[in-house]
Write a protein that holds these residues in place. Structure first.
Motif, short mmCIF file in Angstrom:
data_model
loop_
_atom_site.label_atom_id
_atom_site.label_comp_id
_atom_site.label_asym_id
_atom_site.label_seq_id
_atom_site.Cartn_x
_atom_site.Cartn_y
_atom_site.Cartn_z
N GLN A 101 -9.15 9.40 1.29
CA GLN A 101 -10.24 10.15 1.90
C GLN A 101 -9.79 10.93 3.13
OE1 GLN A 101 -13.05 10.04 0.00
NE2 GLN A 101 -11.74 8.71 -1.24
N ASN A 102 -8.72 10.45 3.79
CA ASN A 102 -8.23 11.11 5.00
C ASN A 102 -6.78 10.70 5.25
OD1 ASN A 102 -8.28 8.53 6.46
ND2 ASN A 102 -10.51 8.79 6.46
N ALA A 103 -6.16 11.33 6.25
CA ALA A 103 -4.75 11.10 6.54
C ALA A 103 -4.48 9.67 6.99
CB ALA A 103 -4.27 12.09 7.60
N GLN A 104 -5.43 9.07 7.71
CA GLN A 104 -5.23 7.70 8.18
C GLN A 104 -5.11 6.74 6.99
OE1 GLN A 104 -8.36 6.25 10.73
NE2 GLN A 104 -7.26 4.38 11.28
N GLN A 105 -5.98 6.92 6.01
CA GLN A 105 -5.91 6.08 4.81
C GLN A 105 -4.61 6.34 4.05
OE1 GLN A 105 -9.38 6.61 2.41
NE2 GLN A 105 -10.80 5.88 3.96
N ALA A 106 -4.24 7.60 3.93
CA ALA A 106 -3.02 7.95 3.22
C ALA A 106 -1.80 7.33 3.89
CB ALA A 106 -2.87 9.47 3.15
N GLU A 107 -1.80 7.34 5.21
CA GLU A 107 -0.68 6.75 5.94
C GLU A 107 -0.58 5.25 5.67
OE1 GLU A 107 1.14 6.52 10.51
OE2 GLU A 107 -0.79 7.53 10.12
N ALA A 108 -1.72 4.58 5.60
CA ALA A 108 -1.72 3.14 5.32
C ALA A 108 -1.17 2.86 3.93
CB ALA A 108 -3.14 2.59 5.45
N ILE A 109 -1.52 3.71 2.96
CA ILE A 109 -1.02 3.52 1.60
C ILE A 109 0.49 3.77 1.55
CG2 ILE A 109 -1.13 4.39 -0.77
CD1 ILE A 109 -4.11 5.00 -0.25
N ILE A 110 0.97 4.82 2.22
CA ILE A 110 2.41 5.10 2.27
C ILE A 110 3.15 3.91 2.86
CG2 ILE A 110 4.18 6.49 3.44
CD1 ILE A 110 2.27 8.88 3.17
N SER A 111 2.61 3.36 3.94
CA SER A 111 3.24 2.21 4.58
C SER A 111 3.32 1.01 3.63
CB SER A 111 2.45 1.82 5.84
OG SER A 111 2.94 0.62 6.40
N THR A 112 2.22 0.73 2.95
CA THR A 112 2.19 -0.41 2.03
C THR A 112 3.18 -0.21 0.89
OG1 THR A 112 -0.12 -0.90 2.55
CG2 THR A 112 0.74 -1.76 0.47
N LEU A 113 3.17 0.97 0.29
CA LEU A 113 4.08 1.23 -0.84
C LEU A 113 5.53 1.18 -0.40
CD1 LEU A 113 2.18 4.16 -2.60
CD2 LEU A 113 2.38 1.79 -3.40
N SER A 114 5.85 1.75 0.76
CA SER A 114 7.23 1.76 1.23
C SER A 114 7.73 0.35 1.54
CB SER A 114 7.36 2.64 2.48
OG SER A 114 7.02 3.98 2.18
N SER A 115 6.81 -0.53 1.96
CA SER A 115 7.20 -1.91 2.26
C SER A 115 7.56 -2.69 1.00
CB SER A 115 6.07 -2.62 3.02
OG SER A 115 4.97 -2.86 2.17
N LYS A 116 7.17 -2.17 -0.17
CA LYS A 116 7.48 -2.85 -1.43
C LYS A 116 8.90 -2.57 -1.91
CE LYS A 116 3.12 -4.19 -1.84
NZ LYS A 116 2.72 -5.62 -1.70
N GLY A 163 11.80 10.91 3.11
CA GLY A 163 11.83 10.01 4.24
C GLY A 163 12.60 8.75 3.90
N SER A 164 12.57 7.80 4.79
CA SER A 164 13.25 6.51 4.59
C SER A 164 12.21 5.41 4.45
CB SER A 164 14.17 6.21 5.77
OG SER A 164 14.48 4.84 5.84
N ASN A 165 12.40 4.55 3.46
CA ASN A 165 11.41 3.49 3.26
C ASN A 165 11.29 2.58 4.48
OD1 ASN A 165 14.09 2.44 2.52
ND2 ASN A 165 13.03 0.57 1.88
N GLN A 166 12.38 2.35 5.17
CA GLN A 166 12.33 1.46 6.33
C GLN A 166 11.56 2.09 7.48
OE1 GLN A 166 16.36 0.17 7.18
NE2 GLN A 166 16.30 -1.35 5.55
N ARG A 167 11.64 3.40 7.63
CA ARG A 167 10.90 4.07 8.69
C ARG A 167 9.43 4.23 8.34
NH1 ARG A 167 14.63 8.91 11.25
NH2 ARG A 167 16.38 7.59 11.94
N LEU A 168 9.14 4.35 7.04
CA LEU A 168 7.76 4.56 6.61
C LEU A 168 6.97 3.26 6.53
CD1 LEU A 168 8.42 7.13 3.74
CD2 LEU A 168 7.50 7.62 6.01
N ALA A 169 7.66 2.14 6.39
CA ALA A 169 6.99 0.86 6.16
C ALA A 169 6.58 0.20 7.47
CB ALA A 169 7.90 -0.06 5.36
N VAL A 170 5.69 0.85 8.21
CA VAL A 170 5.15 0.23 9.42
C VAL A 170 3.98 -0.68 9.02
CG1 VAL A 170 5.86 2.14 10.89
CG2 VAL A 170 3.61 2.20 9.80
N ARG A 171 3.65 -1.60 9.89
CA ARG A 171 2.61 -2.58 9.56
C ARG A 171 1.23 -1.91 9.51
NH1 ARG A 171 2.75 -8.15 12.69
NH2 ARG A 171 4.69 -8.16 11.48
N SER A 172 0.46 -2.26 8.49
CA SER A 172 -0.89 -1.72 8.33
C SER A 172 -1.88 -2.87 8.15
CB SER A 172 -0.95 -0.78 7.12
OG SER A 172 -2.27 -0.42 6.84
#
Length: 283
Positions: A210-225, A129-138
């Protein structure tokens, strides 16, 4: 001159060579993978030398007397098909004799691995994927993983691997070209993610939640870095439908599959909460 082929343990510098060969094969290793992998088992990397020239490599990381993992199985192209690979493979198997051995193999080699006693457990799928597309606000509460007590981190990680690998994990989360975060809910660690710089872009792994929602938040945070516009890769267990669904929801593109195989029973390693595999090379 007669050909003299010997197999021995790699030096630390030769592990860098194995990583370079992996990059040439298109495996896109991380910038500090060699140093981290070496911490898992300094004696677990073998090199085949023909007349003083390294021509074959393999890793046979022995985590304890019961579990090991094979990776970096590469023969220089001009020496393939001449039996050198088989000999170093046999040396790796001998080193891990008695262990339940795991590997992530390219799909087209599955039949060969089966001949050595491996059985398919499931597939892992690499997504891009693209970091800019994955880095949504969480709004999730994240913390730097290194700010948490070691025991807290190790206790959280325990269900996700057959054995505790303290030295490797410490090196993995303090890489200079990486960011490690933990997801806290009510003050409790509920998720962990690491993003590291690779030869091309960045890889997220591991990603436990624990679930996909949490995983999505972590992906967003990491991609924003990650600065700029670059590729982000995520290796997903294909048997985890929630993880596959999340990758597709995020419009990530499948790149290739590997075959996760074992010689004995499939370890219970929390696949339903594994949204990103740590490493194809050492598990």
């Amino acid at each position: 001159m007669s050909n003299i082929y010997t197999i021995r343990t790699m030096t630390r510098a030769e592990v860098d060579l194995a990583v370079d060969w992996a990059a040439q094969e298109g495996w896109n290793p991380g910038l500090e993978d060699a140093q981290c992998y070496y911490q898992a088992d300094p004696h677990g990397f073998l090199v085949g030398v023909l007349n003083d020239e390294p021509i074959a490599v393999i890793s046979a990381v022995k985590y304890d007397d019961f579990f090991g993992f094979v990776g970096f199985y590469i023969v220089k192209p001009e020496y393939r098909g001449r039996g050198f690979g088989l000999k170093i493979w046999q040396a790796a198997m001998a080193r891990l004799d008695g262990c339940n051995i795991g590997l992530d193999g390219v799909v087209e080699q599955q039949e060969n691995y089966k001949k050595s006693g491996f059985t398919l457990a499931y597939s892992n799928r690499r997504y891009q994927g693209s970091n800019q597309r994955l880095a949504v606000r969480s709004t999730a509460e994240m913390t730097e993983l290194n700010a948490l007590p070691h025991k807290t981190i190790e206790r959280f990680l325990e269900p996700f691997f057959p054995v505790q690998r303290t030295r490797f994990w410490h090196a993995w989360r303090v890489q200079s070209n990486a960011v490690s975060v933990g997801l806290l809910i009510g003050g409790e660690l509920q998720g962990v993610g690491v993003i590291r710089q690779c030869r091309d872009g960045y890889k997220i792994g591991p990603l436990f939640a624990q679930n996909a929602q949490q995983a999505e938040a972590i992906i967003s945070t990491l991609s924003s870095k990650v600065t700029g516009d670059c590729a982000v890769y995520l290796d997903v267990p294909a048997c985890n439908s929630s993880a596959i669904g999340l990758a597709e929801k995020l419009n990530m593109t499948p790149v290739f599959d590997t075959a996760r195989m074992y010689t004995q029973m499939v370890p219970d390693i929390g696949i339903e909460k594994t949204f990103g595999v740590t490493s194809f090379e050492i598990g």
